[in-house]
Design a protein around this motif. Structure first.
Motif, PDB file in Angstrom:
ATOM      1  N   THR A   7       1.424  -7.400   7.752  1.00 57.29           N
ATOM      2  CA  THR A   7       0.167  -6.817   8.233  1.00 57.29           C
ATOM      3  C   THR A   7      -0.715  -6.446   7.049  1.00 57.29           C
ATOM      4  O   THR A   7      -0.293  -5.724   6.149  1.00 57.29           O
ATOM      5  N   ALA A   8      -1.948  -6.951   7.064  1.00 55.97           N
ATOM      6  CA  ALA A   8      -2.890  -6.663   5.979  1.00 55.97           C
ATOM      7  C   ALA A   8      -3.524  -5.299   6.171  1.00 55.97           C
ATOM      8  O   ALA A   8      -3.740  -4.852   7.301  1.00 55.97           O
ATOM      9  N   VAL A   9      -3.844  -4.658   5.058  1.00 55.69           N
ATOM     10  CA  VAL A   9      -4.449  -3.335   5.104  1.00 55.69           C
ATOM     11  C   VAL A   9      -5.780  -3.369   5.864  1.00 55.69           C
ATOM     12  O   VAL A   9      -6.169  -2.400   6.499  1.00 55.69           O
ATOM     13  N   VAL A  57       0.846  -1.198   0.000  1.00 58.78           N
ATOM     14  CA  VAL A  57       0.000   0.000   0.000  1.00 58.78           C
ATOM     15  C   VAL A  57       0.884   1.251   0.000  1.00 58.78           C
ATOM     16  O   VAL A  57       0.649   2.204  -0.743  1.00 58.78           O
ATOM     17  N   GLY A  58       1.934   1.214   0.828  1.00 64.71           N
ATOM     18  CA  GLY A  58       2.877   2.333   0.875  1.00 64.71           C
ATOM     19  C   GLY A  58       3.549   2.573  -0.461  1.00 64.71           C
ATOM     20  O   GLY A  58       3.719   3.716  -0.885  1.00 64.71           O
ATOM     21  N   GLU A  59       3.912   1.487  -1.142  1.00 61.70           N
ATOM     22  CA  GLU A  59       4.535   1.610  -2.474  1.00 61.70           C
ATOM     23  C   GLU A  59       3.577   2.271  -3.456  1.00 61.70           C
ATOM     24  O   GLU A  59       3.973   3.132  -4.246  1.00 61.70           O
ATOM     25  N   LEU A  60       2.317   1.861  -3.430  1.00 63.64           N
ATOM     26  CA  LEU A  60       1.312   2.436  -4.326  1.00 63.64           C
ATOM     27  C   LEU A  60       1.130   3.926  -4.060  1.00 63.64           C
ATOM     28  O   LEU A  60       1.018   4.724  -4.982  1.00 63.64           O
ATOM     29  N   MET A  61       1.119   4.303  -2.785  1.00 63.72           N
ATOM     30  CA  MET A  61       0.992   5.711  -2.420  1.00 63.72           C
ATOM     31  C   MET A  61       2.155   6.513  -2.997  1.00 63.72           C
ATOM     32  O   MET A  61       1.969   7.600  -3.525  1.00 63.72           O
ATOM     33  N   ASP A  97      -2.245   7.444   4.620  1.00 68.80           N
ATOM     34  CA  ASP A  97      -0.853   7.338   5.060  1.00 68.80           C
ATOM     35  C   ASP A  97      -0.790   7.466   6.590  1.00 68.80           C
ATOM     36  O   ASP A  97       0.003   6.808   7.250  1.00 68.80           O
ATOM     37  N   ARG A  98      -1.671   8.273   7.140  1.00 70.89           N
ATOM     38  CA  ARG A  98      -1.709   8.446   8.599  1.00 70.89           C
ATOM     39  C   ARG A  98      -2.133   7.160   9.304  1.00 70.89           C
ATOM     40  O   ARG A  98      -1.586   6.804  10.349  1.00 70.89           O
ATOM     41  N   GLY A 116       0.013   1.212  12.255  1.00 69.70           N
ATOM     42  CA  GLY A 116       0.986   0.240  11.773  1.00 69.70           C
ATOM     43  C   GLY A 116       2.357   0.479  12.345  1.00 69.70           C
ATOM     44  O   GLY A 116       2.811  -0.220  13.249  1.00 69.70           O
ATOM     45  N   VAL A 117       3.018   1.515  11.842  1.00 71.31           N
ATOM     46  CA  VAL A 117       4.392   1.824  12.244  1.00 71.31           C
ATOM     47  C   VAL A 117       4.499   2.048  13.758  1.00 71.31           C
ATOM     48  O   VAL A 117       5.359   1.466  14.416  1.00 71.31           O
ATOM     49  N   ALA A 118       3.618   2.880  14.316  1.00 65.89           N
ATOM     50  CA  ALA A 118       3.696   3.232  15.736  1.00 65.89           C
ATOM     51  C   ALA A 118       3.488   2.016  16.636  1.00 65.89           C
ATOM     52  O   ALA A 118       3.992   1.971  17.759  1.00 65.89           O
ATOM     53  N   LEU A 119       2.743   1.028  16.137  1.00 68.23           N
ATOM     54  CA  LEU A 119       2.522  -0.198  16.919  1.00 68.23           C
ATOM     55  C   LEU A 119       3.554  -1.273  16.580  1.00 68.23           C
ATOM     56  O   LEU A 119       3.425  -2.420  16.978  1.00 68.23           O
TER      57      LEU A 119
END
Length: 144
Positions: free
Chosen positions: A73-75, A30-34, A56-57, A63-66
């Motif tokens: 991890t699935a979207v 998802v990040g790559e697509l963004m 992204d938030r 995601g990242v913060a946890l």
């Protein structure tokens, strides 16, 4: 409040064919697509139907913060499932009202429950005259 006798429809100002992913898509993808598309939100779609929206938030906060693993991890685990949408036949004014009511900058445009586009506050601002509320909002200096 029509202009030139005809209110503008959402489908006249939207970006067609939004970027979508299936619920099981890993966050890394998802990040790559963004990044590839220069966007901050992606629609989560299952069998053609809108299931959620991930920003992204969301990826950072849920995601990242946890410290979740971005590759596994699935979207579906981090996306919002309570998505405000606008039907394709609606007037642009309705989209503007929904955006201000829900404090969002973008809305998926749907035909039933199938997403066919995205409309952003920018798309709408460009289409309206300078005296509109939206232009006033955009022209305001940022709050310090």
């Amino acid at each position: 409040m029509t202009q030139h006798g005809m209110a503008q429809k959402v489908n006249e100002v939207m970006t067609p064919v939004p970027v979508t992913v299936s619920p099981d898509t890993p966050l890394a993808r998802v990040g790559e697509l963004m990044r590839e598309h220069g966007i901050g939100d992606v629609l989560v779609v299952h069998e053609g139907r809108l299931r959620g929206l991930v920003t992204d938030r969301d990826i950072v906060v849920r995601g990242v913060a946890l410290r979740r693993d971005m590759a596994s991890t699935a979207v579906a685990d981090v996306c919002s499932t309570n998505v405000i949408t606008v039907p394709v036949g609606e007037d642009a004014d309705t989209a503007v009202r929904l955006m201000s009511e829900h404090a969002v900058r973008r809305l998926p445009v749907v035909d039933g429950d199938r997403p066919i586009g995205m409309v952003s506050i920018g798309d709408l601002a460009v289409q309206r005259d300078e005296r509109s509320t939206l232009a006033d909002i955009s022209a305001e200096p940022p709050n310090t």
